[in-house]
Design an enzyme around this catalytic site. Sequence first.
Site, PDB file in Angstrom:
ATOM      1  N   LYS A  50     -20.025 -12.514 -16.188  1.00  0.00           N
ATOM      2  CA  LYS A  50     -19.687 -12.997 -14.845  1.00  0.00           C
ATOM      3  C   LYS A  50     -20.893 -13.631 -14.160  1.00  0.00           C
ATOM      4  O   LYS A  50     -20.775 -14.681 -13.544  1.00  0.00           O
ATOM      5  CB  LYS A  50     -19.151 -11.838 -13.986  1.00  0.00           C
ATOM      6  CG  LYS A  50     -17.908 -11.160 -14.502  1.00  0.00           C
ATOM      7  CD  LYS A  50     -17.356 -10.170 -13.506  1.00  0.00           C
ATOM      8  CE  LYS A  50     -18.333  -9.065 -13.151  1.00  0.00           C
ATOM      9  NZ  LYS A  50     -18.722  -8.237 -14.315  1.00  0.00           N
ATOM     10  N   ARG A  66     -12.732  -4.173  -4.852  1.00  0.00           N
ATOM     11  CA  ARG A  66     -12.697  -3.179  -5.925  1.00  0.00           C
ATOM     12  C   ARG A  66     -11.472  -2.266  -5.817  1.00  0.00           C
ATOM     13  O   ARG A  66     -11.175  -1.537  -6.748  1.00  0.00           O
ATOM     14  CB  ARG A  66     -13.963  -2.315  -5.910  1.00  0.00           C
ATOM     15  CG  ARG A  66     -15.235  -3.074  -6.268  1.00  0.00           C
ATOM     16  CD  ARG A  66     -16.443  -2.153  -6.227  1.00  0.00           C
ATOM     17  NE  ARG A  66     -17.688  -2.840  -6.497  1.00  0.00           N
ATOM     18  CZ  ARG A  66     -18.224  -2.998  -7.701  1.00  0.00           C
ATOM     19  NH1 ARG A  66     -17.598  -2.497  -8.760  1.00  0.00           N
ATOM     20  NH2 ARG A  66     -19.374  -3.629  -7.860  1.00  0.00           N
ATOM     21  N   ARG A  98     -29.313  -6.563 -25.425  1.00  0.00           N
ATOM     22  CA  ARG A  98     -29.685  -7.445 -24.322  1.00  0.00           C
ATOM     23  C   ARG A  98     -31.012  -7.041 -23.677  1.00  0.00           C
ATOM     24  O   ARG A  98     -31.327  -5.867 -23.543  1.00  0.00           O
ATOM     25  CB  ARG A  98     -28.569  -7.414 -23.269  1.00  0.00           C
ATOM     26  CG  ARG A  98     -28.736  -8.376 -22.128  1.00  0.00           C
ATOM     27  CD  ARG A  98     -27.497  -8.369 -21.243  1.00  0.00           C
ATOM     28  NE  ARG A  98     -27.254  -7.083 -20.600  1.00  0.00           N
ATOM     29  CZ  ARG A  98     -26.255  -6.846 -19.767  1.00  0.00           C
ATOM     30  NH1 ARG A  98     -25.379  -7.796 -19.517  1.00  0.00           N
ATOM     31  NH2 ARG A  98     -26.115  -5.655 -19.210  1.00  0.00           N
ATOM     32  N   ARG A 145     -35.461  -3.975 -20.455  1.00  0.00           N
ATOM     33  CA  ARG A 145     -34.132  -3.532 -20.879  1.00  0.00           C
ATOM     34  C   ARG A 145     -33.642  -2.487 -19.893  1.00  0.00           C
ATOM     35  O   ARG A 145     -34.407  -1.623 -19.453  1.00  0.00           O
ATOM     36  CB  ARG A 145     -34.158  -2.917 -22.277  1.00  0.00           C
ATOM     37  CG  ARG A 145     -34.525  -3.879 -23.387  1.00  0.00           C
ATOM     38  CD  ARG A 145     -34.480  -3.181 -24.749  1.00  0.00           C
ATOM     39  NE  ARG A 145     -35.014  -4.014 -25.801  1.00  0.00           N
ATOM     40  CZ  ARG A 145     -34.287  -4.867 -26.526  1.00  0.00           C
ATOM     41  NH1 ARG A 145     -32.998  -4.975 -26.298  1.00  0.00           N
ATOM     42  NH2 ARG A 145     -34.855  -5.590 -27.472  1.00  0.00           N
ATOM     43  N   ARG A 176     -19.288   3.331 -18.481  1.00  0.00           N
ATOM     44  CA  ARG A 176     -19.142   2.283 -17.463  1.00  0.00           C
ATOM     45  C   ARG A 176     -17.873   1.474 -17.673  1.00  0.00           C
ATOM     46  O   ARG A 176     -17.195   1.086 -16.721  1.00  0.00           O
ATOM     47  CB  ARG A 176     -20.366   1.367 -17.496  1.00  0.00           C
ATOM     48  CG  ARG A 176     -21.608   2.004 -16.893  1.00  0.00           C
ATOM     49  CD  ARG A 176     -22.893   1.413 -17.418  1.00  0.00           C
ATOM     50  NE  ARG A 176     -23.019  -0.009 -17.194  1.00  0.00           N
ATOM     51  CZ  ARG A 176     -23.878  -0.797 -17.854  1.00  0.00           C
ATOM     52  NH1 ARG A 176     -24.661  -0.290 -18.798  1.00  0.00           N
ATOM     53  NH2 ARG A 176     -23.948  -2.077 -17.583  1.00  0.00           N
TER      54      ARG A 176
END
Length: 215
Positions: A14, A88, A127, A160, A172
């Site tokens: 996103k 949300r 990542r 990181r 998550r």
Amino acid sequence: MSNIILLGPPGAGKGTQARYLVESRNMVQLSTGDMLRDAQASGSEMGQRVAAVIARGELVTDRIVIGLIREKIEQGAEGGFIFDGFPRTLAQADALAELLRETGQKLDAVIEMQVDDTALVARITGRSTCGDCGEVYHDETKPWPEDGKCANCGGTSQKRRPDDNEESLRTRLMEYYKKTSPLIGYYYAKGNLQRLDGLASIEEVRKNLGWIMGD
């Protein structure tokens, strides 16, 4: 001019696509976290209210967040707005719909960036980012430069996130799906919902975004 909501789990891309839309279409990204930080720094009446709530250790109310969004909308945006991290809940979705009506705006699309969870875990656990400019890297697809310097800014700080591990990520993801499922149904029923493959290449995702937004 388009007003959109971007939905997608952590790591779906996103942020990358929002930055592209800001740069290419002159859209304004309305991120709840950024708006709260900006409000505190501004010293405005609303900013003082935000600072007081946070200082007391309380959660910022929906009413305050809607007030911050109203301020941004009334300032205008040539290319429209990207709602990031809001709404949300269904109550927030209703409040946003009312605000858009009151300000003469409309919601053009709710874009859900769908992902395969297993593939997403592989994407995120590899990542890292530049600690200076935020440029995103990946151990397999875009490794940190061998000379130890960020290709974008020349910085040497590779970072990181401590929660970018499989166990934390799956927690998550579960939290995201629990919170977002009602919104998916809400916007589907209103005819706003569009879906695209969030794990496609960045260029393919951009192409599909453009198609959704009328290019």
